[in-house]
Design an enzyme around this catalytic site. Structure first.
Site, PDB file in Angstrom:
ATOM      1  N   PHE A   1     -28.514  -9.288   6.702  1.00  0.00           N
ATOM      2  CA  PHE A   1     -27.850 -10.141   5.708  1.00  0.00           C
ATOM      3  C   PHE A   1     -26.891 -11.146   6.330  1.00  0.00           C
ATOM      4  CE2 PHE A   1     -28.399  -5.863   3.668  1.00  0.00           C
ATOM      5  CZ  PHE A   1     -29.567  -6.173   3.015  1.00  0.00           C
TER       6      PHE A   1
ATOM      7  N   ILE B   1     -47.031 -19.417   0.542  1.00  0.00           N
ATOM      8  CA  ILE B   1     -46.734 -17.992   0.583  1.00  0.00           C
ATOM      9  C   ILE B   1     -47.600 -17.340   1.656  1.00  0.00           C
ATOM     10  CG2 ILE B   1     -46.692 -15.843  -0.723  1.00  0.00           C
ATOM     11  CD1 ILE B   1     -44.662 -17.998  -1.635  1.00  0.00           C
TER      12      ILE B   1
ATOM     13  N   GLU C   1     -32.987 -15.656   0.360  1.00  0.00           N
ATOM     14  CA  GLU C   1     -31.677 -15.840  -0.262  1.00  0.00           C
ATOM     15  C   GLU C   1     -31.719 -16.493  -1.640  1.00  0.00           C
ATOM     16  OE1 GLU C   1     -28.795 -16.790   3.378  1.00  0.00           O
ATOM     17  OE2 GLU C   1     -30.847 -17.472   3.724  1.00  0.00           O
TER      18      GLU C   1
ATOM     19  N   GLY D   1     -36.302  -6.090   8.177  1.00  0.00           N
ATOM     20  CA  GLY D   1     -36.835  -5.363   7.057  1.00  0.00           C
ATOM     21  C   GLY D   1     -37.508  -6.266   6.049  1.00  0.00           C
TER      22      GLY D   1
END
Length: 755
Positions: free
Chosen positions: A251, A642, A718, A479
């Site tokens: 993060f 994607i 985010e 992750g």
């Protein structure tokens, strides 16, 4: 030699698991669920000892005494590192050599800058002995009054915010725009400090071998860590080997090497043995960055037609007493809504905390919840549905620069999410809906946006004699599924089936992949992989087309196409040859080539690059108790190409959960007398648990943006926060009629408003 890669084929025509666009399960999934994934603290080199940090219980002052003798008498304790007994460093840790060189506390003096600062390190044969030795130090202090909160000192204008952004941006005349408005909003919001709580705490296992250093430590930027550590210890960065194959979350907190990690390296050098140092959960509330407190005043003017006439967004942010990081909270208002006048400005206050740093969606998270709440309030003042109001005011070009961006995609996000949510049945006025149990029901929405960033990263591609491929890049997987997505890109880049390639990452001896941050890692490393693949295919094609024995001989002008481990003549598909055949005839064991991924300055100068989305939320509020439940969220996001729908859905859902947390749960509570964080644990620092996360649906909107990078990739890590927090807050208003401006929204504020 022209070599074409199949990066535009329709994934529907591909065998499952062979290409970009496939919803592959995680490459590392089996290792993780079976416990075979080795994280930093799982490593135990021979002769390893343990280091434990003793931290300050005051926020400002000096350490006047430590009972080092008592700690050393404890069985198993080897040494105690203090400001009076420490390893000398080659570089001042307070030196600021570059914008990413933040100051860290490495026992250079007895000064205490914040609570939870390291004041000593105890090294022992066992973790228990080190922990008990640290407790025996019994520090005494000369205490000074802690500076706490947004009014702790005189505010000042910072030189920049974020990394190099201007502290103030003006577009048009705010005063004129507000004066021309028929409706005006003038509201002040506050957001709390939030602290990193990744599952894996910061940890390091350090082994010195002469002037060479071997580290197991979680890192979002291994090359940057090598540079910083090399400077501190006076060794070449190339002498430092970092192993970081798995991160249990980051993060942003693991983007830069932190003080505790360096203390572990110092301890290993001091005692001449391998050392492991792992932070306790409570010790993460201080030295590894956090999201700072903000107070934001936002003024919005609208005309009789419901169009914005002015948008003025000011943010006061806290920073540490000794360093300079300023949360760019007001910058959220630069890029989304069209107004003839926009101003964003920042001011800062120094407080006695660790330095705030990058935390998932820095600036966008803190600013967007305020912007979206204020836009909702402006829509209500104008008597216009919030979705209609946003559609009237969203920007076709970036407002402050005039650069075009993919605004069509945002309109599609609004439409898809609204239809799925059932927004058309929403009453405009609040407190109009109840469920069968008498709970107040509210629907709210928020617009999501995040810049489509790229940094610089490198990759190396190899095609071997057996026709198999290898792709190497020192990438980082926190992750988010990067290992899986980058493997898929590698398969396309080498025009091989997934089973025919090996993707190597997670160590510093591989090509520098840059930093995994800013939702830019897949785009950055993916572009490097794409370019490395094109380069190695070109080398292979050169071998074939210049060899008279090859069916591809003489195809230099027409070019070749790489497909399924073979090269085909572009002008005659039947004439082809496998990679293995080309290398065997040439007598070459392998060919390799490198590639770099980086932003295109020309494209960036012409286009504004953002991912977009829209989030719709439903909440239910107990009218007697004020308890709030977010019962449903639907988000639609346009984030370019994607790579792996399964990974992308997971990332977007995770962002939405954090947005829910921002609005209703997450807050570090500071004792204003001592400057200590009162809830430095996961029992009292509230984050959503499974029971808090009700049905949550993610929709991805097809988007082709040819300008962002060769693969058209935008980040997804985010953006989910930026729409969701505001959507939940606006739903609470719609349910109750109460506009709460201090986050997280607390039960007591709702109860008092309902009475």
């Amino acid at each position: 030699m022209t070599a074409e890669l199949n990066l535009t084929r329709d994934p529907a025509h591909l065998r499952h698991g062979s290409n970009i666009g496939q919803p592959l399960t995680r490459t590392d999934g089996t290792l993780k669920v079976t416990g075979k994934a080795r994280y930093a603290a799982d490593n135990h080199p021979p002769g390893m000892v343990y280091a434990v940090i003793a931290t300050s219980c005051i926020a400002r002052g000096r350490v006047t005494a430590l009972d080092v003798a008592a700690a050393k008498r404890h069985p198993g304790v080897i040494d105690v590192m203090t400001p009076a007994h420490k390893l000398e460093l080659a570089e001042d840790p307070d030196a600021k050599g570059n914008p990413f060189a933040f100051r860290m506390e490495l026992l250079q003096s007895d000064e205490v800058r914040y609570a939870n600062q390291a004041i000593a390190v105890v090294i022992a044969e066992t973790l228990e002995a080190a922990t008990e030795g640290a407790a025996l130090l019994s520090p005494r202090y000369q205490v000074e009054i802690a500076r706490v909160g947004l009014d702790a000192g005189e505010a000042y204008a910072p030189p920049v915010v974020g990394i190099g952004n201007p502290a103030e941006v003006r577009h048009g005349d705010i005063d004129t725009g507000l004066a021309a408005a028929s409706k005006r909003i003038d509201a002040t919001y506050e957001t709390p400090a939030q602290y990193h709580n990744a599952m894996e705490p910061h940890a390091i296992v350090a082994v010195w071998d002469g002037d060479r250093l071997f580290l197991d430590t979680p890192s979002q930027g291994m090359a940057m860590a090598q540079m910083r550590i090399g400077g501190l210890f006076g060794v070449p960065p190339g002498n430092i080997h970092i192993n970081s194959p798995f991160l249990g979350g980051g993060f942003g907190s693991k983007g830069l090497v932190s003080g505790p990690q360096v203390l572990g390296i110092m301890a290993a050098k001091l005692v001449g043995r391998p050392v492991k140092l792992v932070l306790r959960r409570s010790q993460m509330y201080g030295p590894v960055g956090h999201r700072p407190q903000t107070r934001q005043r936002i003024r919005i003017g609208t005309g009789d037609d419901g169009l914005l006439t002015a948008l003025d967004h000011e943010a006061r942010v806290t920073t540490s007493s000794f360093d300079d990081f300023y949360e760019p909270a007001a910058d959220a208002s630069h890029t989304l809504y069209a107004s003839p006048a926009i101003r964003t400005a920042h001011e800062a206050v120094r407080v006695d905390t660790g330095t705030p740093l990058f935390m998932r969606a820095p600036g966008e998270a803190t600013g967007s919840i305020v912007l979206e709440s204020a836009i909702d309030e402006a829509a209500f003042a104008c008597g216009i549905d919030p979705l209609e109001f946003r559609l009237k005011n969203y920007a076709e070009v970036e407002p402050t620069t005039g650069k075009p961006f993919s605004s069509k995609a945002l309109r599609q996000c609004y439409a898809r999410a609204a239809e799925r949510f059932g927004w058309a049945g929403r009453p405009l006025q609040p407190r109009q809906m109840r469920d069968e149990n008498g709970f107040l029901v509210g629907w709210g929405m928020g617009t999501a946006t995040f810049p489509a960033l790229m940094f610089q990263g490198n990759a190396r591609a190899v095609i071997r004699a057996d026709g198999r491929g290898v792709m190497e890049s020192g990438a980082h997987d926190m992750g988010q599924g990067a290992w899986t997505a980058l493997t898929q890109i590698s398969a396309d880049a080498l025009a091989l089936d997934l089973e025919q390639i090996s993707f190597l990452s997670g160590t510093s001896d591989l090509p520098d992949a840059g930093i995994a941050g800013g939702s830019a890692h897949t785009a950055t490393v993916g572009a490097a992989i794409h370019n490395a693949g094109a380069a190695v295919i070109a080398k292979l094609a050169e071998l074939a087309t210049s060899d008279e024995r090859s069916p591809l001989f003489g195809a230099g002008n027409a070019g070749v196409v790489a497909r399924a481990g073979r090269l085909h003549r572009r002008d005659d598909d039947a004439r082809s040859e496998s990679y293995a055949e080309i290398l065997a005839r040439a007598g070459v064991a392998e060919v390799e080539a490198s590639g770099t991924g980086a932003a295109d300055p020309a494209a960036q100068s012409q286009y504004a690059m953002h991912a977009h989305g829209a989030v719709f939320a439903e909440v239910k509020v107990d009218p007697e108790l004020g308890q709030i439940r977010a019962t449903r969220l639907v988000g639609a996001f346009a984030a370019g190409r994607i790579i792996n729908p399964l990974m992308v859905q997971s990332q977007l859902r995770g962002g939405m959960i954090w947005g829910l947390s921002f609005a209703l749960h997450e807050e570090a509570v500071m004792d204003k007398r001592s400057g200590r964080i009162l809830n430095a644990n996961l029992a009292e620092y509230h984050v959503p648990v499974n029971a808090d996360v009700r049905p949550m649906e993610v929709i991805t909107v097809d988007e082709h943006d040819p300008h962002v990078n060769p693969l058209g990739i935008k980040g997804v890590g985010e953006i989910g926060i930026t729409g969701s927090a505001g959507a939940v807050a606006n739903a609470v208003f719609h349910a109750t009629g109460i506009r709460v401006r201090n986050f997280p929204i607390k039960i007591e504020e709702v109860v008092m408003g309902l009475r």
